[in-house]
Design a protein around this motif. Structure first.
Motif, mmCIF file in Angstrom:
data_model
loop_
_atom_site.group_PDB
_atom_site.id
_atom_site.type_symbol
_atom_site.label_atom_id
_atom_site.label_comp_id
_atom_site.label_asym_id
_atom_site.label_seq_id
_atom_site.Cartn_x
_atom_site.Cartn_y
_atom_site.Cartn_z
ATOM 1 N N GLU A 427 0.756 -1.264 -0.041
ATOM 2 C CA GLU A 427 0.061 0.209 0.004
ATOM 3 C C GLU A 427 1.173 1.265 -0.037
ATOM 4 O O GLU A 427 0.615 2.443 -0.573
ATOM 5 C CB GLU A 427 -1.032 -0.041 1.169
ATOM 6 C CG GLU A 427 -1.786 1.086 1.194
ATOM 7 C CD GLU A 427 -2.696 1.179 2.499
ATOM 8 O OE1 GLU A 427 -3.457 2.152 2.558
ATOM 9 O OE2 GLU A 427 -2.835 -0.084 3.251
ATOM 10 N N LEU A 428 1.995 1.222 0.799
ATOM 11 C CA LEU A 428 2.943 2.295 0.901
ATOM 12 C C LEU A 428 3.780 2.647 -0.468
ATOM 13 O O LEU A 428 3.589 3.618 -0.882
ATOM 14 C CB LEU A 428 3.994 2.273 2.005
ATOM 15 C CG LEU A 428 3.407 2.287 3.185
ATOM 16 C CD1 LEU A 428 4.483 1.765 4.342
ATOM 17 C CD2 LEU A 428 2.968 3.629 3.483
ATOM 18 N N GLU A 429 3.966 1.468 -1.158
ATOM 19 C CA GLU A 429 4.562 1.649 -2.534
ATOM 20 C C GLU A 429 3.618 2.348 -3.593
ATOM 21 O O GLU A 429 4.014 3.089 -4.459
ATOM 22 C CB GLU A 429 4.908 0.375 -3.245
ATOM 23 C CG GLU A 429 6.163 -0.169 -2.419
ATOM 24 C CD GLU A 429 6.422 -1.784 -2.641
ATOM 25 O OE1 GLU A 429 5.827 -2.237 -3.599
ATOM 26 O OE2 GLU A 429 7.669 -2.301 -2.334
ATOM 27 N N SER A 430 2.422 1.928 -3.654
ATOM 28 C CA SER A 430 1.269 2.567 -4.596
ATOM 29 C C SER A 430 1.086 4.071 -4.273
ATOM 30 O O SER A 430 1.277 5.024 -4.710
ATOM 31 C CB SER A 430 0.010 1.845 -4.218
ATOM 32 O OG SER A 430 -0.565 1.767 -3.156
ATOM 33 N N GLN A 431 1.129 4.245 -2.730
ATOM 34 C CA GLN A 431 1.006 5.778 -2.135
ATOM 35 C C GLN A 431 2.242 6.677 -2.719
ATOM 36 O O GLN A 431 2.416 7.701 -3.294
ATOM 37 C CB GLN A 431 0.762 5.841 -0.859
ATOM 38 C CG GLN A 431 -0.509 5.275 -0.498
ATOM 39 C CD GLN A 431 -0.784 5.357 0.926
ATOM 40 O OE1 GLN A 431 0.031 5.823 1.887
ATOM 41 N NE2 GLN A 431 -1.870 4.891 1.503
ATOM 42 N N VAL A 432 3.567 6.093 -2.576
ATOM 43 C CA VAL A 432 4.721 6.639 -3.041
ATOM 44 C C VAL A 432 4.724 6.910 -4.656
ATOM 45 O O VAL A 432 5.138 7.926 -4.894
ATOM 46 C CB VAL A 432 5.954 5.590 -2.674
ATOM 47 C CG1 VAL A 432 7.088 6.284 -3.207
ATOM 48 C CG2 VAL A 432 5.996 5.806 -1.011
ATOM 49 N N GLN A 433 4.264 5.807 -5.241
ATOM 50 C CA GLN A 433 4.117 6.077 -6.758
ATOM 51 C C GLN A 433 3.195 7.334 -7.173
ATOM 52 O O GLN A 433 3.686 8.125 -8.193
ATOM 53 C CB GLN A 433 3.826 4.824 -7.453
ATOM 54 C CG GLN A 433 4.846 3.704 -7.468
ATOM 55 C CD GLN A 433 4.464 2.368 -7.852
ATOM 56 O OE1 GLN A 433 3.342 2.309 -8.374
ATOM 57 N NE2 GLN A 433 5.137 1.530 -8.092
ATOM 58 N N ALA A 434 2.425 7.247 -6.418
ATOM 59 C CA ALA A 434 1.331 8.368 -6.835
ATOM 60 C C ALA A 434 1.868 9.642 -6.373
ATOM 61 O O ALA A 434 1.621 10.914 -7.106
ATOM 62 C CB ALA A 434 -0.166 8.211 -6.074
ATOM 63 N N ARG A 435 2.462 9.569 -4.997
ATOM 64 C CA ARG A 435 3.068 11.044 -4.967
ATOM 65 C C ARG A 435 4.152 11.464 -5.570
ATOM 66 O O ARG A 435 4.531 12.689 -5.767
ATOM 67 C CB ARG A 435 3.679 10.825 -3.445
ATOM 68 C CG ARG A 435 4.265 11.894 -2.899
ATOM 69 C CD ARG A 435 3.032 13.217 -2.643
ATOM 70 N NE ARG A 435 3.653 14.281 -1.905
ATOM 71 C CZ ARG A 435 3.236 15.429 -1.701
ATOM 72 N NH1 ARG A 435 1.943 15.398 -2.348
ATOM 73 N NH2 ARG A 435 3.425 16.380 -1.044
ATOM 74 N N LYS A 442 4.852 18.924 -10.064
ATOM 75 C CA LYS A 442 5.290 20.306 -9.310
ATOM 76 C C LYS A 442 6.529 20.687 -9.748
ATOM 77 O O LYS A 442 6.967 21.588 -9.351
ATOM 78 C CB LYS A 442 4.764 19.877 -7.993
ATOM 79 C CG LYS A 442 3.410 19.933 -7.661
ATOM 80 C CD LYS A 442 2.892 19.881 -6.485
ATOM 81 C CE LYS A 442 1.595 19.578 -6.010
ATOM 82 N NZ LYS A 442 1.213 19.799 -4.524
ATOM 83 N N SER A 443 7.546 19.648 -10.118
ATOM 84 C CA SER A 443 8.796 19.972 -10.191
ATOM 85 C C SER A 443 9.181 21.307 -11.107
ATOM 86 O O SER A 443 10.167 21.812 -10.931
ATOM 87 C CB SER A 443 9.954 18.718 -10.701
ATOM 88 O OG SER A 443 9.302 18.187 -11.813
ATOM 89 N N ALA A 444 8.363 21.154 -12.088
ATOM 90 C CA ALA A 444 8.640 22.257 -13.204
ATOM 91 C C ALA A 444 8.356 23.450 -12.568
ATOM 92 O O ALA A 444 9.316 24.450 -12.843
ATOM 93 C CB ALA A 444 7.818 22.018 -14.211
ATOM 94 N N VAL A 445 7.417 23.654 -11.758
ATOM 95 C CA VAL A 445 7.022 24.917 -11.261
ATOM 96 C C VAL A 445 8.151 25.346 -9.908
ATOM 97 O O VAL A 445 8.663 26.482 -10.166
ATOM 98 C CB VAL A 445 5.695 24.900 -10.532
ATOM 99 C CG1 VAL A 445 5.352 26.177 -9.768
ATOM 100 C CG2 VAL A 445 4.598 24.589 -11.382
ATOM 101 N N ILE A 446 8.652 24.243 -9.532
ATOM 102 C CA ILE A 446 9.608 24.390 -8.280
ATOM 103 C C ILE A 446 10.829 24.910 -8.908
ATOM 104 O O ILE A 446 11.670 25.622 -8.323
ATOM 105 C CB ILE A 446 9.688 22.794 -7.614
ATOM 106 C CG1 ILE A 446 8.632 22.891 -6.875
ATOM 107 C CG2 ILE A 446 10.903 23.155 -6.679
ATOM 108 C CD1 ILE A 446 8.532 21.374 -5.983
#
Length: 641
Positions: A427-435, A442-446
């Protein structure tokens, strides 16, 4: 005429007396010696007895016609000295045959008889007296054997009467056995071989359980070893083996030596029962009963040793510890403790053997099966030790089973935990992938904002350096300020009036008070008051110091006005401060109201402090910022208060 009539009457009475004596003598059964005879035990009508309550009859009186007719046939297969204060005379009749090529002897089977005076007939019609018994040193015996033996004269022919005077402070079974010498040798070798097997088994049981005690450090094994060693010593005393091998030159021990191992058997059996069955937790009431029985049994032993050693003969008192141990095992077993089953089985055999001996002692002669009954208690001891060893092993086995069950439950729990961990990880791996995808968006904006931030960061870095430098200076100032505040507060508490609330902020608890006392006592360094050594270790009490040379430990309150104080140390501090600050003018009633301590206690402490202030008047004028702390290290004689 009258004289002749009197003479005739006397002759008639003498003839009648001789007829009665001859009839009584002929009524006794005669035991013949033959070539086929190996052994014969004298029983019932073959042995006659006469009780001598005053123990004063001589052999001449016993053989007189008057005493001869008073002999009675034994009503039991094994005669006994029913009254231990009386002497008993026994007689048997043996028919000799000088043509036989075999040698015979008489043997007394009971090894605990104190004294036997045997009157052996001779060919010339006289009697030869032989004294045997456990009152005599063992080396004086004809045979180095545990029983008492008397050799018979092989040159005699005809029927002869043998007399024996038995006197014993212990209950004695007068078992007289006629044996051929070759059968005696064979029997003796077999008997000592049986003893070797019996005591060898006891040693094996003892050694095995001693090894278990050393390995597992469980007291039940030690109690069991001591119990079976007590059994061995008791059996050796009753068999005569102890007298033969342990104290052959000290016959006085035979009067009470068996009572001490009998006491040890009861005590160690009850201790073993308490430990093996966990009686203290499983049956608290029975645990109290067991302790009470042990105390009572110890009291009885002391009474036997100091008041009347003949009380050792009351062996039936051992039924009480035996019944308590047996009943405890049954109770604990019925309550579901399966490890007690072999314990109950082992004590069942011992209980049966003890009751068999007890009923035989009460006179139930039909229970006497000869050698089986005589050694029944020894057989039961072996069975009991065998099953008690099983009980200990069964307890270990049950503990092992519980451990295995607990391990299996632990393994199942660990398996379930691993499964839950894998599910959570997925479950954590799926959440990490989504994150991660979200962060990539958002990296482009950053990235665009990073350039602006870099410029700002340079400015902030310069400001941070300046702030760090200022923080370091402020921290240094804060530490200096805090130190000054503590010094000022302590100085104020030492010399100026403060209330208890403010005083408690400076000395809030016992630890801070002890730390202050330690700094005062040893500010110039530690020096032992016993040996003047300056090397020390921390003591067992808080802030105490123990001399590294002589081991003398000095508490932090020792040799101060707070030594042996029974009030809280911080209140004792404040009380000292109040008396000092008021120059001793404050009343004990006011101190009691402020500190919530009894007025008498406040008066006692205030008196001590006032006395010390008077003694130290000149030194207290030079305060030097120390205030009431100058009173702390004075040694005060507490007996004056």
């Amino acid at each position: 005429m009258m004289k002749r009539r009197g003479l005739i009457q006397k002759c008639c009475w003498w003839w009648l007396l001789c007829m009665l004596w001859g009839k009584g003598a002929s009524a006794q059964q005669v035991v013949p010696i033959t070539n086929t005879l190996k052994q014969h035990i004298f029983t019932f009508a073959e042995i006659e007895y006469l009780e001598d309550p005053s123990s004063s009859f001589t052999f001449g009186q016993i053989t007189s016609p008057e005493c001869s007719r008073r002999f009675k046939p034994s009503a039991k297969s094994t005669p006994q000295n029913v009254r231990r204060t009386s002497a008993y005379w026994f007689r048997i009749r043996i028919q000799h045959d000088r043509s036989l090529q075999k040698h015979f002897l008489l043997e007394f089977f009971d090894q605990t008889i104190d004294e036997i005076n045997a009157y052996i007939p001779q060919v010339n019609g006289n009697y030869h007296e032989v004294t045997i018994g456990d009152k005599l040193p063992f080396p004086q015996r004809t045979f180095r054997h545990k029983n008492f033996e008397i050799l018979l004269d092989d040159d005699m022919a005809g029927t002869y009467t043998y007399y024996f005077r038995v006197h014993s402070l212990q209950t004695a079974d007068v078992i007289i056995v006629l044996r051929s010498l070759d059968h005696f040798v064979s029997y003796g070798l077999t008997e000592y071989l049986s003893f070797g097997i019996f005591y060898g088994m006891i040693l094996i049981f003892s050694f095995y359980n001693l090894i278990m005690f050393i390995a597992m450090r469980q007291r039940q094994y030690l109690y069991y070893v001591l119990y079976i060693l007590s059994v061995a010593l008791y059996e050796m005393c009753t068999d005569g083996i102890a007298y033969q091998y342990l104290w052959p030159d000290a016959p006085a021990w035979n009067q009470f030596a068996y009572g001490i191992p009998l006491f040890c058997m009861s005590i160690f059996a009850l201790l073993f029962t308490r430990t093996l069955l966990h009686v203290r937790f499983r049956a608290p009431l029975l645990n109290k009963i067991i302790i009470g029985v042990m105390i009572a049994r110890t009291t009885f032993l002391v009474g036997c040793l100091l008041i009347n050693p003949s009380w050792f003969n009351y062996k039936f008192v051992e039924i009480i510890p035996l019944a308590v141990a047996f009943g405890t095992g049954i109770y604990v077993w019925t309550k579901g403790y399966h490890a007690a089953r072999f314990f109950v089985l082992g004590y069942s055999f011992l209980f049966v053997g003890f009751m068999l001996k007890f009923f035989i002692m009460l006179g139930y002669s039909w229970l006497n099966f000869g050698i089986i009954s005589y050694y029944s208690l020894s057989f039961c001891f072996i069975l009991e030790m065998f099953f008690l060893s099983f009980a200990i092993g069964d307890k270990v086995r049950l503990l092992k089973r519980k451990k295995e069950v607990a391990q299996r439950q632990m393994i199942r729990q660990m398996t379930e935990n691993n499964r839950l961990k894998d599910d959570i990880n997925r479950e954590l791996e799926s959440q990490v992938q989504a994150r991660t995808r979200e962060l990539a968006a958002k990296s482009a904006v950053i990235a665009t904002q990073n350039e602006e931030l870099l410029q700002v960061n340079d400015l902030l870095r310069e400001q941070a350096d300046e702030i760090s430098r200022m923080n370091a200076l402020l921290e240094q100032d804060n530490r200096q300020l805090q130190t000054n505040v503590e010094k000022v507060s302590r100085a104020r508490a030492l010399s100026t009036p403060v209330d208890f609330e403010e005083f408690s902020k400076i000395y809030p608890d016992k630890e801070s008070c002890f730390a202050f006392l330690a700094s005062l006592k040893w500010k110039d360094g530690y020096q032992c008051r016993k040996c003047n050594s300056d090397h020390y270790f921390n003591g067992h009490q808080p802030h105490s110091r123990r001399c590294g040379k002589c081991g003398y430990e000095e508490s932090v309150t020792a040799n101060t006005i707070f030594q042996n104080s029974r009030i809280p140390i911080n209140k004792a501090f404040y009380l000292t401060f109040l008396v000092y600050s008021s120059r001793g003018k404050i009343s004990s009633h006011k101190l009691s109201d402020i500190l919530e301590i009894r007025q008498s206690t406040c008066w006692a402490y205030a008196s001590r402090i006032t006395k010390l202030m008077e003694l130290r008047k000149k030194e207290l004028r030079q305060d030097n910022g120390q205030g009431w702390s100058r009173l702390v290290l004075e040694e005060i004689d507490t007996t004056t208060t």
